[in-house]
Write a protein that holds these residues in place. Sequence first.
Motif, PDB file in Angstrom:
ATOM      1  N   ASN A 118      -1.532  -7.975   5.492  1.00  0.00           N
ATOM      2  CA  ASN A 118      -0.208  -7.906   4.851  1.00  0.00           C
ATOM      3  C   ASN A 118       0.307  -6.476   4.860  1.00  0.00           C
ATOM      4  O   ASN A 118       1.442  -6.201   5.235  1.00  0.00           O
ATOM      5  N   ARG A 119      -0.549  -5.551   4.445  1.00  0.00           N
ATOM      6  CA  ARG A 119      -0.130  -4.148   4.283  1.00  0.00           C
ATOM      7  C   ARG A 119       0.289  -3.517   5.609  1.00  0.00           C
ATOM      8  O   ARG A 119       1.387  -2.974   5.737  1.00  0.00           O
ATOM      9  N   ALA A 120      -0.601  -3.654   6.609  1.00  0.00           N
ATOM     10  CA  ALA A 120      -0.331  -3.001   7.890  1.00  0.00           C
ATOM     11  C   ALA A 120       0.870  -3.645   8.577  1.00  0.00           C
ATOM     12  O   ALA A 120       1.728  -2.940   9.139  1.00  0.00           O
ATOM     13  N   ALA A 121       0.960  -4.970   8.520  1.00  0.00           N
ATOM     14  CA  ALA A 121       2.071  -5.656   9.203  1.00  0.00           C
ATOM     15  C   ALA A 121       3.407  -5.289   8.557  1.00  0.00           C
ATOM     16  O   ALA A 121       4.398  -5.054   9.262  1.00  0.00           O
ATOM     17  N   PHE A 122       3.442  -5.199   7.226  1.00  0.00           N
ATOM     18  CA  PHE A 122       4.703  -4.856   6.545  1.00  0.00           C
ATOM     19  C   PHE A 122       5.160  -3.459   6.954  1.00  0.00           C
ATOM     20  O   PHE A 122       6.327  -3.246   7.270  1.00  0.00           O
ATOM     21  N   GLU A 123       4.211  -2.519   6.970  1.00  0.00           N
ATOM     22  CA  GLU A 123       4.580  -1.137   7.358  1.00  0.00           C
ATOM     23  C   GLU A 123       5.056  -1.089   8.799  1.00  0.00           C
ATOM     24  O   GLU A 123       6.056  -0.438   9.111  1.00  0.00           O
ATOM     25  N   ASN A 124       4.361  -1.814   9.680  1.00  0.00           N
ATOM     26  CA  ASN A 124       4.740  -1.799  11.102  1.00  0.00           C
ATOM     27  C   ASN A 124       6.091  -2.440  11.343  1.00  0.00           C
ATOM     28  O   ASN A 124       6.904  -1.933  12.105  1.00  0.00           O
ATOM     29  N   VAL A 125       6.324  -3.562  10.692  1.00  0.00           N
ATOM     30  CA  VAL A 125       7.554  -4.319  10.953  1.00  0.00           C
ATOM     31  C   VAL A 125       8.757  -3.669  10.276  1.00  0.00           C
ATOM     32  O   VAL A 125       9.817  -3.519  10.891  1.00  0.00           O
ATOM     33  N   THR A 126       8.586  -3.259   9.023  1.00  0.00           N
ATOM     34  CA  THR A 126       9.769  -2.800   8.266  1.00  0.00           C
ATOM     35  C   THR A 126       9.927  -1.282   8.242  1.00  0.00           C
ATOM     36  O   THR A 126      11.005  -0.784   7.942  1.00  0.00           O
ATOM     37  N   LYS A 127       8.863  -0.558   8.513  1.00  0.00           N
ATOM     38  CA  LYS A 127       8.839   0.919   8.376  1.00  0.00           C
ATOM     39  C   LYS A 127       9.130   1.356   6.930  1.00  0.00           C
ATOM     40  O   LYS A 127       9.567   2.476   6.677  1.00  0.00           O
ATOM     41  N   ILE A 128       8.892   0.445   6.002  1.00  0.00           N
ATOM     42  CA  ILE A 128       9.113   0.773   4.586  1.00  0.00           C
ATOM     43  C   ILE A 128       7.766   1.074   3.930  1.00  0.00           C
ATOM     44  O   ILE A 128       6.820   0.284   4.070  1.00  0.00           O
ATOM     45  N   SER A 129       7.687   2.217   3.229  1.00  0.00           N
ATOM     46  CA  SER A 129       6.485   2.449   2.418  1.00  0.00           C
ATOM     47  C   SER A 129       6.894   2.485   0.949  1.00  0.00           C
ATOM     48  O   SER A 129       8.003   2.928   0.611  1.00  0.00           O
ATOM     49  N   PRO A 130       6.000   2.036   0.084  1.00  0.00           N
ATOM     50  CA  PRO A 130       6.374   1.943  -1.329  1.00  0.00           C
ATOM     51  C   PRO A 130       6.496   3.316  -1.990  1.00  0.00           C
ATOM     52  O   PRO A 130       5.765   4.248  -1.628  1.00  0.00           O
ATOM     53  N   ALA A 131       7.409   3.417  -2.951  1.00  0.00           N
ATOM     54  CA  ALA A 131       7.514   4.645  -3.753  1.00  0.00           C
ATOM     55  C   ALA A 131       6.212   4.828  -4.524  1.00  0.00           C
ATOM     56  O   ALA A 131       5.691   5.936  -4.637  1.00  0.00           O
ATOM     57  N   PHE A 132       5.712   3.722  -5.061  1.00  0.00           N
ATOM     58  CA  PHE A 132       4.397   3.695  -5.709  1.00  0.00           C
ATOM     59  C   PHE A 132       3.949   2.249  -5.864  1.00  0.00           C
ATOM     60  O   PHE A 132       4.706   1.316  -5.546  1.00  0.00           O
ATOM     61  N   VAL A 133       2.701   2.092  -6.301  1.00  0.00           N
ATOM     62  CA  VAL A 133       2.132   0.756  -6.520  1.00  0.00           C
ATOM     63  C   VAL A 133       1.817   0.643  -8.008  1.00  0.00           C
ATOM     64  O   VAL A 133       1.074   1.467  -8.558  1.00  0.00           O
ATOM     65  N   LEU A 134       2.398  -0.365  -8.641  1.00  0.00           N
ATOM     66  CA  LEU A 134       2.117  -0.609 -10.053  1.00  0.00           C
ATOM     67  C   LEU A 134       0.969  -1.615 -10.103  1.00  0.00           C
ATOM     68  O   LEU A 134       1.097  -2.721  -9.574  1.00  0.00           O
ATOM     69  N   PHE A 135      -0.133  -1.212 -10.728  1.00  0.00           N
ATOM     70  CA  PHE A 135      -1.332  -2.057 -10.705  1.00  0.00           C
ATOM     71  C   PHE A 135      -1.690  -2.497 -12.124  1.00  0.00           C
ATOM     72  O   PHE A 135      -2.021  -1.672 -12.976  1.00  0.00           O
ATOM     73  N   ASP A 181      -4.506   4.075  -3.570  1.00  0.00           N
ATOM     74  CA  ASP A 181      -5.052   5.037  -4.531  1.00  0.00           C
ATOM     75  C   ASP A 181      -5.472   6.323  -3.800  1.00  0.00           C
ATOM     76  O   ASP A 181      -5.252   7.437  -4.300  1.00  0.00           O
ATOM     77  N   ALA A 182      -6.034   6.155  -2.626  1.00  0.00           N
ATOM     78  CA  ALA A 182      -6.465   7.335  -1.838  1.00  0.00           C
ATOM     79  C   ALA A 182      -5.244   8.177  -1.445  1.00  0.00           C
ATOM     80  O   ALA A 182      -5.383   9.352  -1.115  1.00  0.00           O
ATOM     81  N   LYS A 183      -4.066   7.571  -1.463  1.00  0.00           N
ATOM     82  CA  LYS A 183      -2.829   8.305  -1.165  1.00  0.00           C
ATOM     83  C   LYS A 183      -2.113   8.735  -2.452  1.00  0.00           C
ATOM     84  O   LYS A 183      -0.931   9.114  -2.409  1.00  0.00           O
ATOM     85  N   ASP A 184      -2.794   8.575  -3.584  1.00  0.00           N
ATOM     86  CA  ASP A 184      -2.219   8.944  -4.894  1.00  0.00           C
ATOM     87  C   ASP A 184      -0.962   8.173  -5.250  1.00  0.00           C
ATOM     88  O   ASP A 184      -0.046   8.704  -5.886  1.00  0.00           O
ATOM     89  N   LYS A 185      -0.908   6.920  -4.817  1.00  0.00           N
ATOM     90  CA  LYS A 185       0.320   6.143  -5.045  1.00  0.00           C
ATOM     91  C   LYS A 185       0.174   5.073  -6.126  1.00  0.00           C
ATOM     92  O   LYS A 185       1.115   4.318  -6.376  1.00  0.00           O
ATOM     93  N   VAL A 186      -1.031   4.987  -6.741  1.00  0.00           N
ATOM     94  CA  VAL A 186      -1.245   3.884  -7.682  1.00  0.00           C
ATOM     95  C   VAL A 186      -1.008   4.317  -9.122  1.00  0.00           C
ATOM     96  O   VAL A 186      -1.541   5.348  -9.568  1.00  0.00           O
ATOM     97  N   LYS A 187      -0.209   3.544  -9.853  1.00  0.00           N
ATOM     98  CA  LYS A 187      -0.035   3.766 -11.291  1.00  0.00           C
ATOM     99  C   LYS A 187      -0.670   2.565 -11.991  1.00  0.00           C
ATOM    100  O   LYS A 187      -0.177   1.446 -11.893  1.00  0.00           O
ATOM    101  N   LYS A 188      -1.789   2.863 -12.650  1.00  0.00           N
ATOM    102  CA  LYS A 188      -2.607   1.787 -13.230  1.00  0.00           C
ATOM    103  C   LYS A 188      -2.227   1.559 -14.682  1.00  0.00           C
ATOM    104  O   LYS A 188      -2.113   2.512 -15.461  1.00  0.00           O
ATOM    105  N   ILE A 189      -2.073   0.284 -15.019  1.00  0.00           N
ATOM    106  CA  ILE A 189      -1.667  -0.110 -16.365  1.00  0.00           C
ATOM    107  C   ILE A 189      -2.767  -0.962 -16.987  1.00  0.00           C
ATOM    108  O   ILE A 189      -3.316  -1.843 -16.304  1.00  0.00           O
ATOM    109  N   ASP A 190      -3.040  -0.749 -18.263  1.00  0.00           N
ATOM    110  CA  ASP A 190      -3.962  -1.636 -18.980  1.00  0.00           C
ATOM    111  C   ASP A 190      -3.184  -2.894 -19.358  1.00  0.00           C
ATOM    112  O   ASP A 190      -2.411  -2.897 -20.323  1.00  0.00           O
ATOM    113  N   ALA A 191      -3.425  -3.975 -18.583  1.00  0.00           N
ATOM    114  CA  ALA A 191      -2.632  -5.197 -18.743  1.00  0.00           C
ATOM    115  C   ALA A 191      -3.257  -6.177 -19.719  1.00  0.00           C
ATOM    116  O   ALA A 191      -2.744  -7.283 -19.906  1.00  0.00           O
ATOM    117  N   ALA A 192      -4.357  -5.770 -20.362  1.00  0.00           N
ATOM    118  CA  ALA A 192      -5.010  -6.666 -21.315  1.00  0.00           C
ATOM    119  C   ALA A 192      -4.319  -6.633 -22.682  1.00  0.00           C
ATOM    120  O   ALA A 192      -4.543  -7.487 -23.531  1.00  0.00           O
TER     121      ALA A 192
END
Length: 212
Positions: A118-135, A181-192
């Motif tokens: 999913n990740r690689a195909a989306f980047e290849n097809v759309t050339k869109i990268s996320p501003a960040f990932v909300l986890f 996360d290795a790209k420093d793009k993850v913002k982790k939330i305590d969802a419990a």
Amino acid sequence: MGTVVDAPAVVTEKEVVAENMLGDKKVTVVFVLGGPGSGKGTQCSNIVEHFGFTHLSAGDLLRAEIKSGSENGTMIENMIKEGKIVPSEVTIKLLQQAMIKNENDKFLIDGFPRNEENRAAFENVTKISPAFVLFFNCSEEEMERRLLGRNEGRVDDNIETIRKRFKVFVESSLPVIEYYDAKDKVKKIDAAKPIPEVFEDVKAIFAPYANT
Ligand SMILES: Nc1ncnc2c1ncn2[C@@H]1O[C@H](COP(=O)(O)OP(=O)(O)OP(=O)(O)O)[C@@H](O)[C@H]1O
Ligand SMILES: Nc1ccn([C@@H]2O[C@H](COP(=O)(O)O)[C@@H](O)[C@H]2O)c(=O)n1
Ligand SMILES: [Mg+2]
């Protein structure tokens, strides 16, 4: 005979594929990830209301595709019943169509990318990268309790499929979160925590997007 000069390479605007452009609009995309039942859809509704994003849930788009009677409907339904991940080209096409149809330029993409393909195909097809990932981080015990109490008639909210979805999340989706996360793009939330408390933490992350 006159000197022959090579014509300069002409690069038309169409040949330049600029990052994060969708047609002629520049878009902001946030991927919203987390285990099944972690509260992605619930918090996306809050973000839409407060920060003017458009919410695109990959799962909702796939379920709508089944209902529409599309030729892929039976395949998608079987995959969802088994908790498996639908081939990327199907899901990406639905996401792209939904983004193009919508006038907004800020999108929450919920439940995607679910695996490396999913990740690689989306980047290849759309050339869109996320501003960040909300986890949204939550224990399986709590997610299971929520899914069994959801009562929306989903074919995959039964204990057998829930266990399969948890396995897919750990084996295929967590590596995607680690990649970002290795790209420093993850913002982790305590969802419990309770819904309003989770949203307080979400709000702090989206503050830079207020009134944009
Ligand atoms: N913080 C929370 N505390 C308690 N219940 C919650 C919380 N967040 C969401 N819920 C409830 O848990 C259920 C699952 O939430 P939601 O549909 O938002 O999860 P999801 O991450 O989108 O799940 P899925 O991946 O299966 O689509 C819903 O019934 C919702 O009302
Ligand atoms: N990228 C995706 C997202 C979802 N699916 C399938 O849909 C099911 C439900 O997804 P939710 O986000 O609504 O929980 C999921 O279990 C997958 O079967 C997918 O294939 N690809
Ligand atoms: Mg959801």
